[in-house]
Motif scaffolding. Structure first.
Motif, mmCIF file in Angstrom:
data_model
loop_
_atom_site.group_PDB
_atom_site.id
_atom_site.type_symbol
_atom_site.label_atom_id
_atom_site.label_comp_id
_atom_site.label_asym_id
_atom_site.label_seq_id
_atom_site.Cartn_x
_atom_site.Cartn_y
_atom_site.Cartn_z
ATOM 1 N N SER A 94 19.975 4.115 8.816
ATOM 2 C CA SER A 94 19.377 4.446 10.113
ATOM 3 C C SER A 94 19.054 3.243 10.986
ATOM 4 N N GLY A 95 19.372 2.033 10.524
ATOM 5 C CA GLY A 95 19.282 0.862 11.371
ATOM 6 C C GLY A 95 17.878 0.514 11.858
ATOM 7 N N SER A 224 12.565 3.575 9.341
ATOM 8 C CA SER A 224 12.352 3.978 7.951
ATOM 9 C C SER A 224 11.099 4.819 7.755
ATOM 10 N N GLU A 225 10.453 5.213 8.845
ATOM 11 C CA GLU A 225 9.193 5.946 8.722
ATOM 12 C C GLU A 225 9.349 7.248 7.933
ATOM 13 N N GLY A 237 8.780 -3.136 6.509
ATOM 14 C CA GLY A 237 9.212 -1.749 6.619
ATOM 15 C C GLY A 237 10.664 -1.522 6.262
ATOM 16 N N GLU A 238 11.346 -2.558 5.745
ATOM 17 C CA GLU A 238 12.743 -2.424 5.340
ATOM 18 C C GLU A 238 12.835 -1.828 3.939
ATOM 19 N N ASP A 257 21.029 -2.611 8.502
ATOM 20 C CA ASP A 257 19.828 -3.305 8.970
ATOM 21 C C ASP A 257 18.518 -2.646 8.550
ATOM 22 N N VAL A 258 18.564 -1.399 8.092
ATOM 23 C CA VAL A 258 17.344 -0.744 7.633
ATOM 24 C C VAL A 258 16.893 -1.289 6.277
ATOM 25 N N THR A 259 17.752 -2.070 5.626
ATOM 26 C CA THR A 259 17.436 -2.612 4.304
ATOM 27 C C THR A 259 16.887 -4.030 4.405
#
Length: 292
Positions: A94-95, A224-225, A237-238, A257-259
């Motif tokens: 989800s970036g 990432s919520e 928050g990753e 990029d979400v990681t």
């Protein structure tokens, strides 16, 4: 989209659930480091990605995911505003999204002079004065891009630039970019943006910059919520993954990029997506437990 293509090629029963197509790449005008293209714009690259995705009989649902549930039997439920999806594996890709300044006037003038995408909104400010807030690659690239259409561009950075040398070199060649150091204190106007207020880092003296546009480029935050409390996140928050895109939860993978991957690049995100789909396929094939 890369994960979706690889999943489709493996004949996995997959659905792509996304709020929009393109993400951060759509905000990028000049891409010079994606292999196969010496130069291509972000929207052009995404159009090619999307064209390739649509070559496969893949279900695409344009919905925003707001919750991820891990069930007792080890399967997953993905909840959107419209419906629920049930699956044996999930790939989170989800970036990220732009950070907000959090100053007076920002929310009020969003869409009325305050923008988070120079590529999208830059042409609207032809012949006008604009300000770019930030000191990283994205901020400098936005200032360079805007300098080609705006009359004057103020680049406001709080610290030294954290950008690639080649980007800094391009910035220095422009004759209508004014480099300033300071804190952003507020955005003011009547119907739309009319001025940006900045404060000196030393004296704290405030200065009003007469601008019609303010472009916020101060970094990104992960989307990432919806999986907070489900999967391990780092302080930023990753989503924490291993080198094979696996999380601590069997069957749950994350890419791009979400990681917590150290480098945020389009080619790396695409590679992550391919890897995640292949590892998910392997997981379904063998159902072996793993250590994330």
């Amino acid at each position: 989209m890369t994960a979706a293509v690889y999943a489709a090629r493996k004949r996995m029963n997959a659905v792509l659930v996304t709020k929009e197509v393109g993400g951060q790449v759509m905000w990028t005008m000049d891409i010079e480091n994606y292999m196969g293209y010496q130069f291509i714009t972000g929207p052009e690259l995404i159009a090619k990605f999307e064209e390739q995705v649509r070559q496969f009989p893949l279900k695409i649902k344009y919905e925003e995911v707001n919750r991820l549930i891990v069930k007792d039997d080890g399967t997953f439920t993905v909840v959107s505003a419209e419906r629920e999806y049930h699956s044996k594996t999930v790939i989170i890709a989800s970036g990220k999204r732009p950070k907000r300044l959090g100053v007076p006037g920002e929310e009020e003038f969003a869409g009325r002079g305050v923008s988070y995408c120079a590529t999208c909104d830059g042409p609207l400010f032809a012949g006008k004065n604009v300000a770019v807030i930030g000191g990283g690659n994205s901020a400098l690239q936005a200032a360079i891009e805007l300098s080609q259409v705006a009359d004057k561009v103020y680049l406001v950075a709080r610290n030294n630039y954290n950008a690639d040398p080649i980007v800094v070199e391009k910035l220095k060649k422009s004759n209508n970019i004014v480099e300033l150091s300071g804190d952003t204190k507020g955005i003011q106007g009547s119907q739309s943006v009319e001025k940006l207020i900045i404060a000196s880092l030393d004296s704290r003296e405030e200065t009003d910059l007469p601008v019609q546009g303010v472009f916020v480029e101060i970094g990104l935050m992960p989307n990432s919520e919806y999986c907070d409390g489900v999967v391990k996140l780092n302080d930023g928050g990753e989503i924490v993954t291993d080198c094979r895109t696996r999380t601590k939860i069997p069957g749950l993978f994350a890419a791009g990029d979400v990681t917590n991957g150290p480098d945020k690049q389009i080619v790396i995100a695409a590679g992550d997506g391919a890897k995640a789909a292949l590892v998910a396929y392997e997981y379904l094939l063998h159902k072996r437990p793993h250590c994330g």
